[in-house]
Design an enzyme around this catalytic site. Structure first.
Site, PDB file in Angstrom:
ATOM      1  N   SER A   1       0.767  -1.233   0.207  1.00  0.00           N
ATOM      2  CA  SER A   1       0.014   0.318   0.130  1.00  0.00           C
ATOM      3  C   SER A   1       0.740   1.264   0.212  1.00  0.00           C
ATOM      4  CB  SER A   1      -1.027  -0.038   1.059  1.00  0.00           C
ATOM      5  OG  SER A   1       0.131   0.006   2.366  1.00  0.00           O
TER       6      SER A   1
ATOM      7  N   HIS B   1      -5.808  -3.325  -2.316  1.00  0.00           N
ATOM      8  CA  HIS B   1      -4.925  -2.534  -3.544  1.00  0.00           C
ATOM      9  C   HIS B   1      -5.036  -3.516  -4.830  1.00  0.00           C
ATOM     10  CE1 HIS B   1      -4.662   0.803  -0.349  1.00  0.00           C
ATOM     11  NE2 HIS B   1      -4.117   0.208   0.346  1.00  0.00           N
TER      12      HIS B   1
ATOM     13  N   LYS C   1     -11.801   0.733  -1.270  1.00  0.00           N
ATOM     14  CA  LYS C   1     -11.294   0.862  -2.046  1.00  0.00           C
ATOM     15  C   LYS C   1     -12.375   1.368  -3.556  1.00  0.00           C
ATOM     16  CE  LYS C   1      -7.416   0.086   1.254  1.00  0.00           C
ATOM     17  NZ  LYS C   1      -8.592   0.596   2.441  1.00  0.00           N
TER      18      LYS C   1
HETATM   19  N1  PMP Z   1      -5.681  -3.929   4.084  1.00  0.00           N
HETATM   20  C1  PMP Z   1      -5.027  -2.942   3.245  1.00  0.00           C
HETATM   21  C2  PMP Z   1      -4.265  -3.519   2.685  1.00  0.00           C
HETATM   22  C3  PMP Z   1      -5.541  -1.578   2.702  1.00  0.00           C
HETATM   23  O1  PMP Z   1      -4.925  -0.505   2.667  1.00  0.00           O
HETATM   24  C4  PMP Z   1      -6.541  -1.169   3.888  1.00  0.00           C
HETATM   25  C5  PMP Z   1      -6.826   0.249   4.382  1.00  0.00           C
HETATM   26  N2  PMP Z   1      -6.425   1.212   3.939  1.00  0.00           N
HETATM   27  C6  PMP Z   1      -7.196  -1.794   5.101  1.00  0.00           C
HETATM   28  C7  PMP Z   1      -6.886  -3.542   4.615  1.00  0.00           C
HETATM   29  C8  PMP Z   1      -8.109  -2.266   6.021  1.00  0.00           C
HETATM   30  O2  PMP Z   1      -9.520  -1.433   5.373  1.00  0.00           O
HETATM   31  P1  PMP Z   1     -10.863  -0.396   5.344  1.00  0.00           P
HETATM   32  O3  PMP Z   1     -10.281   0.657   5.966  1.00  0.00           O
HETATM   33  O4  PMP Z   1     -12.009  -1.162   4.058  1.00  0.00           O
HETATM   34  O5  PMP Z   1     -10.704  -0.830   7.270  1.00  0.00           O
END
Ligand code: PMP
Length: 357
Positions: free
Chosen positions: A147, A175, A207
Site C-alpha cells: 500500500s 489495492h 477502495k
Molecule cells: N488492508 C490494506 C492493505 C489497506 O490498505 C487497508 C485500508 N487502508 C485495509 C486493509 C483496511 O481496510 P478498511 O479501510 O476497509 O478497514
C-alpha cells in the site's frame, strides 16, 4: 475534488475505477433502502443476515473464483478476524515486512508465534518456514499490492514456497482488486495463476468498491470455520443493506465496463513515465499507487504543501508509516483522471521536487 480548498486534482483517492457516484451503484443503494430500509437487526449469526449479504458473498466468491466467501464490516475487522480466527498461540504466522498495519494487528492479536520475512523475498520466506517445527500450523500473510510502495507481491514464487512447506497463504487484495489483471479481478489474473494459488483471498469493499466492508474468499471449509471463529463476524453487527447493495452493483459494473481497468493501467503508466522522466524515483511501483520518493520527512511535508497550494491534492507519508528516511509523496491514480490532469499534476510535482533539489 471540490470544497473549501477549491478545485484540485485528487491524487489521494482509493476510488481506483472512479466508481463513487456511478449511477447504477447509487440506484442499487436507493432500491436497497426501499426494500430493506437501514440497519441490520444485529449480528450475522442471529438476526443480521439478509438476502443482500448472501448475494454479495456468492458474487464475491464467483468474482474471485473461490468456493465460498464471508464478509465483515470493514477490511480492518476482516484482517483481525481472519488471522486471529485461523491461528492460535501454538501456531505460527509469517508476514512480509511491509504488510499493512491491519495485518500486523491481526498477527499480534492471534497470539501465534509471529515472524516477518524480508520484503517480497520468497527465499527468506522459505528460510523462515524451515525454522519452524515440521508439524506446525502455519499461515503466511501478504499484501497483494503493497500500500505504500505500489509493488506487486511475487505470488508465483511465494505461493510455490507455501505449498512446498505446507503453509496456508492469505493475500490482502485491498489495492489489487479492480486494479490489476486485465479484467481487474486481482492478483491471480495478473500472473495468470490458477485460483488455488491463494488459500484465503482477503479484500476490502472500501477502495475500488465504493462501499464499506471486508471479505475472505476461500474453501467452504475455511469460510464455515471463520463464520464460527472470526470474532468480528460473530460479535459485530452485519453490514448495512446499503453497503452490501453498493458492493454487489460495483462488481457488476467492473465486469460490464472493463474499459475502466484498461484506462487505469494507461493512466498509471503515463504518470510513472512522467515522474521518472523528471528524475523522480517511484521505487518498484507497477500499479496505480506511485510513491514519489524524497527521503526525509520534512521534504515530504514541503512537497505536499507545495502541491496542495498549486492545485494537486497529494499527501506526504512520513516515518513511522514507512521506515526512517524513506518518506515520499504517495500519489494514487484513478481511471477518471484525464491525460491533461496527469500531465498537469506531474509537472506540479516535478516543480516541487526542483524546489528542494
Ligand atoms: N488492508 C490494506 C492493505 C489497506 O490498505 C487497508 C485500508 N487502508 C485495509 C486493509 C483496511 O481496510 P478498511 O479501510 O476497509 O478497514
Amino acid at each position: 475534488m471540490f470544497g473549501d480548498y477549491g478545485e484540485k486534482i485528487n491524487l489521494s483517492s482509493y476510488s481506483y475505477l472512479g466508481l463513487i457516484g456511478h449511477p447504477d451503484i447509487d440506484d442499487a443503494v436507493r432500491r436497497s433502502t426501499a426494500s430493506h430500509s437501514t440497519g441490520s437487526h444485529g449480528v450475522r449469526l442471529l438476526s443480521g443476515t439478509n438476502d443482500l449479504h448472501s448475494r454479495l458473498e456468492d458474487r464475491l466468491a464467483n468474482f474471485k473464483k473461490s468456493q465460498d466467501c464471508v464478509t465483515f464490516t470493514s477490511g480492518y475487522a476482516a484482517n483481525l478476524s481472519i488471522i486471529a480466527g485461523l491461528v492460535r498461540p501454538r501456531d505460527y504466522v509469517i508476514g512480509d515486512k511491509l504488510n499493512h498495519a491491519s495485518i500486523v494487528d491481526g498477527c499480534k492479536l492471534s497470539g501465534a508465534g509471529f515472524f516477518r520475512f524480508n520484503h517480497n523475498d520468497p527465499d527468506h520466506l522459505h528460510h523462515r518456514l524451515r525454522q519452524l517445527p515440521v508439524d506446525a500450523n502455519v499461515l503466511v500473510v501478504c499484501d497483494g499490492v503493497f500500500s505504500m510502495d505500489g509493488d506487486i507481491l511475487n505470488l508465483p514464487k511465494i505461493s510455490e514456497v507455501c505449498k512446498e512447506n505446507g503453509a496456508l497463504l492469505m493475500v490482502d487484495e485491498a489495492h489489487s482488486l479492480g486494479v490489476i489483471g486485465e479484467k481487474g479481478t486481482g492478483i491471480e489474473e495478473h500472473f495468470d495463476l490458477p485460483p488455488d494459488a491463494v488459500d484465503i483471498k482477503m479484500g476490502t469493499l472500501s477502495k475500488t468498491i465504493p462501499s464499506n466492508g471486508g471479505y475472505a474468499c476461500a474453501s467452504s471449509e475455511i469460510v464455515e470455520f471463520l463464520k464460527h471463529q472470526g470474532r468480528g463476524f460473530i460479535f459485530s453487527a452485519a453490514m448495512t443493506p446499503q453497503s452490501a447493495a453498493a458492493a454487489i452493483a460495483a462488481l457488476d459494473v467492473i465486469e460490464c465496463e472493463p474499459e475502466r481497468v484498461g484506462q487505469l493501467h494507461e493512466n498509471a503508466e503515463l504518470m510513472r513515465m512522467l515522474l521518472n522522466r523528471a528524475g523522480i524515483d517511484t521505487l518498484q511501483s507497477e500499479t496505480a499507487i506511485l510513491p514519489a520518493f524524497c527521503g526525509a520527512d520534512q521534504r515530504a511535508w514541503f512537497l505536499a504543501k507545495y502541491c496542495i497550494d498549486n492545485g494537486v491534492f497529494v499527501q506526504g507519508i512520513p516515518y513511522p508509516v514507512v521506515s526512517r528516511n524513506s518518506a515520499r509523496l504517495r500519489c494514487t491514480v484513478t481511471s477518471e483522471h484525464s491525460s491533461d490532469d496527469i500531465h498537469l499534476a506531474a509537472s506540479v510535482i516535478a516543480e516541487a521536487f526542483r524546489k528542494i533539489a
